[in-house]
Write a protein that holds these residues in place. Structure first.
Motif, short mmCIF file in Angstrom:
data_model
loop_
_atom_site.label_atom_id
_atom_site.label_comp_id
_atom_site.label_asym_id
_atom_site.label_seq_id
_atom_site.Cartn_x
_atom_site.Cartn_y
_atom_site.Cartn_z
N VAL A 80 -17.65 -27.65 2.71
CA VAL A 80 -18.86 -26.88 3.00
C VAL A 80 -19.09 -26.72 4.50
CG1 VAL A 80 -20.67 -28.68 3.14
CG2 VAL A 80 -21.13 -26.57 1.88
N PHE A 81 -18.41 -27.51 5.34
CA PHE A 81 -18.65 -27.41 6.80
C PHE A 81 -18.22 -26.03 7.31
CE2 PHE A 81 -17.82 -32.25 7.76
CZ PHE A 81 -18.96 -32.59 7.06
N ALA A 82 -18.93 -25.55 8.35
CA ALA A 82 -18.59 -24.27 8.98
C ALA A 82 -17.18 -24.35 9.57
CB ALA A 82 -19.59 -23.97 10.09
N GLU A 83 -16.48 -23.21 9.52
CA GLU A 83 -15.10 -23.19 10.00
C GLU A 83 -14.94 -21.96 10.88
OE1 GLU A 83 -12.06 -23.63 6.78
OE2 GLU A 83 -11.42 -21.68 7.53
N SER A 84 -14.34 -22.12 12.09
CA SER A 84 -14.20 -20.96 12.99
C SER A 84 -12.87 -20.27 12.72
CB SER A 84 -14.25 -21.43 14.45
OG SER A 84 -13.08 -22.18 14.72
N ALA A 85 -12.74 -19.02 13.23
CA ALA A 85 -11.49 -18.27 13.04
C ALA A 85 -10.31 -18.99 13.72
CB ALA A 85 -11.66 -16.84 13.54
N PRO A 86 -10.45 -19.51 14.96
CA PRO A 86 -9.31 -20.22 15.55
C PRO A 86 -8.91 -21.47 14.73
CG PRO A 86 -10.94 -19.68 17.24
CD PRO A 86 -11.55 -19.30 15.93
N GLU A 87 -9.92 -22.15 14.19
CA GLU A 87 -9.57 -23.32 13.35
C GLU A 87 -8.76 -22.84 12.15
OE1 GLU A 87 -13.83 -24.67 13.23
OE2 GLU A 87 -12.90 -26.60 12.83
N ARG A 88 -9.20 -21.76 11.53
CA ARG A 88 -8.51 -21.27 10.32
C ARG A 88 -7.06 -20.91 10.66
NH1 ARG A 88 -7.00 -22.17 5.79
NH2 ARG A 88 -8.91 -23.33 5.79
N ALA A 89 -6.89 -20.21 11.82
CA ALA A 89 -5.53 -19.79 12.20
C ALA A 89 -4.65 -21.04 12.42
CB ALA A 89 -5.59 -18.95 13.47
N ALA A 90 -5.21 -22.05 13.08
CA ALA A 90 -4.42 -23.26 13.35
C ALA A 90 -4.07 -23.97 12.04
CB ALA A 90 -5.20 -24.20 14.28
N ILE A 91 -5.02 -23.98 11.11
CA ILE A 91 -4.78 -24.68 9.84
C ILE A 91 -3.74 -23.92 9.00
CG2 ILE A 91 -5.89 -25.30 7.62
CD1 ILE A 91 -6.37 -27.28 9.97
N ASP A 92 -3.80 -22.59 9.03
CA ASP A 92 -2.79 -21.82 8.27
C ASP A 92 -1.40 -22.13 8.81
OD1 ASP A 92 -4.65 -20.77 6.57
OD2 ASP A 92 -4.85 -18.86 7.61
N GLN A 93 -1.32 -22.25 10.12
CA GLN A 93 -0.02 -22.56 10.74
C GLN A 93 0.44 -23.97 10.34
OE1 GLN A 93 0.03 -22.94 15.00
NE2 GLN A 93 1.12 -20.97 15.16
N LEU A 94 -0.50 -24.91 10.41
CA LEU A 94 -0.18 -26.30 10.05
C LEU A 94 0.27 -26.37 8.59
CD1 LEU A 94 -0.27 -29.36 10.77
CD2 LEU A 94 -2.67 -29.37 10.06
N LYS A 95 -0.40 -25.60 7.77
CA LYS A 95 -0.08 -25.61 6.33
C LYS A 95 1.37 -25.14 6.12
CE LYS A 95 -2.11 -23.59 2.19
NZ LYS A 95 -3.16 -22.69 1.74
N ARG A 96 1.76 -24.08 6.83
CA ARG A 96 3.14 -23.59 6.70
C ARG A 96 4.12 -24.64 7.17
NH1 ARG A 96 0.70 -18.73 8.15
NH2 ARG A 96 1.13 -19.02 10.36
N ARG A 97 3.78 -25.32 8.30
CA ARG A 97 4.71 -26.33 8.83
C ARG A 97 4.88 -27.48 7.85
NH1 ARG A 97 2.08 -27.12 13.83
NH2 ARG A 97 1.93 -29.34 13.36
#
Ligand SMILES: C[S@@+](CC[C@H](N)C(=O)[O-])C[C@H]1O[C@@H](n2cnc3c(N)ncnc32)[C@H](O)[C@@H]1O
Length: 461
Positions: A80-97
């Motif tokens: 439920v915590f707010a999430e910023s666009a840069p955080e999302r981009a970093a997490i998508d990258q981490l997820k792929r790695r």
């Protein structure tokens, strides 16, 4: 938490917090229901992303354990915590790695798993089951259990749940779909079992001035929990009453399978979970001493028809505890519902996160944001995004009680102090505690007394 608190990348202080087992236990075992604390944790979570970057991310044992505890908190509150666009981009990258490393057998740093789990369930990762085959520090192992093993266990339990009635009602289908996506409530631990109680004693104690016909049951209680959700209340009731034998029903198989998985061994023989629609429950051929339907009937297409179905299952003198939305108490929530509708927020995790932040910015207008139901995704969805809700007034409830062979026993309040306070006020004014016309007037003078829902007991005449 008022002063700026340390953050993981600011070495001063974080080691101390990270090493504090009580702090970690709070994150692991309860929902954080405080805006200031939530905002601090949201910032800390953002800082953790840097610790998971690079080819060989490293973090000390305590920081990893703290990260794992924060990941468990984020799972409990359903992200439920707010999430910023840069955080999302970093997490998508981490997820792929991480997914690539799992597929190729390359090492994965424990901190990378913890950080990923702070933003989305590990079960959503390609090859998530491979996480269960690797060795992790114990704190990260717990996260893998919470987010991969336990959901798999629930999926396996789902197919075996009995189905007692069809779901034939259109509203029930829509409501079921909501609770399949967001089972309610998310919970971690049951309260400690009290010494076994007798329902007659409980009613006498709570409502000493109300005329009431004892059930005469001391050693066994047959109980129906209608709309049990993820089972917390059904399990607490079952562990509270002497010789409880409970049937707990709900529309949502996701909720029921969570409830079943979380049933302590000591209660397994005392409670059955099954799928059923209250709209058809009158036909199941069973009867009960006590029926609990809290926060359920107002989500039905025809709540009063549902209530009548439940009455069919009451034995003579049986008791029913009901929770029904109060139209007066929900006026402010209706404003928030209108805002959500006007802005077109979808009932998705993203839409709910955005709506919460928007409401937070207008917090001076909305007292209800301090309600406990504002701190997990399923609770917010339930509170202001529900596909169907109907609200009631006390005169409507009184007419139903009078017309359906019930007698009113009394209202319950959020805590004993409030219960005593309202009781004393009625006594001071010389009013009967079962006089619903008085309660209606009293609520109009004090619109917040019912904190969004009437909770009350009735007895079958
Ligand atoms: C707000 S939750 C309340 C859960 C639980 N009673 C509690 O207080 O924690 C409402 C629950 O009622 C269930 N429900 C709604 N309509 C129902 C129906 N027609 N038959 C059975 N369950 C229903 C939903 O699936 C959901 O799990």
């Amino acid at each position: 938490m008022t002063s700026p608190a340390p953050r993981p990348n600011a070495p001063q202080g974080i080691a101390e917090i990270a090493a504090d087992p009580y702090f970690r236990a709070v994150l692991e075992n309860t929902v954080v229901r405080d805006w200031a604390f939530e905002r601090w944790l949201t910032t800390v979570r953002g800082d953790f992303i840097d610790l998971a970057q690079g080819d060989e991310p490293r973090a000390g044992g305590d920081v990893t354990a703290f990260g794992a505890a924060l990941a468990r908190q984020c799972w409990i509150n359903e992200y439920v915590f707010a999430e910023s666009a840069p955080e999302r981009a970093a997490i998508d990258q981490l997820k792929r790695r991480v997914a690539d490393a799992l597929a190729s057998g390359a090492p994965v740093a424990p901190i990378a798993v913890a950080v990923l789990a702070m933003y989305e369930p590990l079960g959503a990762l390609d090859g998530a089951d491979k996480l269960t085959q690797r060795q992790w520090p114990s704190a990260v192992e717990e996260v893998v259990t919470q987010q991969v093993r336990e959901p798999a266990e629930e999926a396996a339990l789902r197919a075996a749940l009995p189905r007692l009635t069809p779901i034939a009602d259109g509203v029930s289908e829509q409501v079921r779909a909501q609770y399949e996506e967001n089972p309610y409530p998310r919970w971690v631990r049951l309260s400690a079992p009290p010494p076994p109680m007798v329902l007659d004693d409980l009613i006498r104690h709570q409502f000493p001035t109300t005329p009431f016909r004892p059930l005469g049951k001391r050693d066994t209680h047959d109980i129906l929990v209608a709309g049990c959700g993820t089972g917390r209340i059904a399990l607490e009731i079952t562990q509270s009453f002497a010789g409880a034998r409970t049937l707990a029903i709900d529309l949502s198989l996701a909720s029921l399978s969570a409830a079943k998985r979380k049933t302590p061994v000591a209660l397994k023989d005392k409670i059955e979970f099954a799928q059923a629609d209250i709209m058809s429950i009158g036909s199941i051929g069973r009867d009960f001493d006590y029926i609990n339907a809290g926060g359920v009937l107002h989500h039905m297409g025809d709540p009063l028809a549902g209530w009548r179905e439940l009455i069919k299952l009451m034995r003579p003198n049986a008791l029913m505890q009901i929770g029904l939305y109060s139209a007066h108490a929900r006026e402010e929530i209706n404003e928030a519902r209108k805002l959500v509708a006007a802005r077109g927020y979808p009932a998705t995790a993203d839409g709910i996160r955005q709506a919460r932040q928007d409401l937070f910015a207008r917090r001076q207008h909305f007292n209800f944001m301090t309600l406990r139901d504002f701190f997990t995704t399923s609770e917010v969805r339930d509170l202001i995004f529900h596909v169907h809700e109907q609200q009631f007034t006390i005169p409507e409830i009184r007419d139903f009680i009078d017309g359906n062979g019930l007698s009113f026993i009394g209202f319950e309040f959020a805590n004993q102090a409030l219960h005593q306070q309202h009781r004393a006020e009625f006594q001071r004014r010389g009013w009967s505690l079962t006089d619903l016309a008085r309660w209606d007037a009293y609520e109009r003078d004090n619109p917040d007394i019912f904190a969004n829902m009437y909770v009350f007991w009735v007895q079958k005449r």
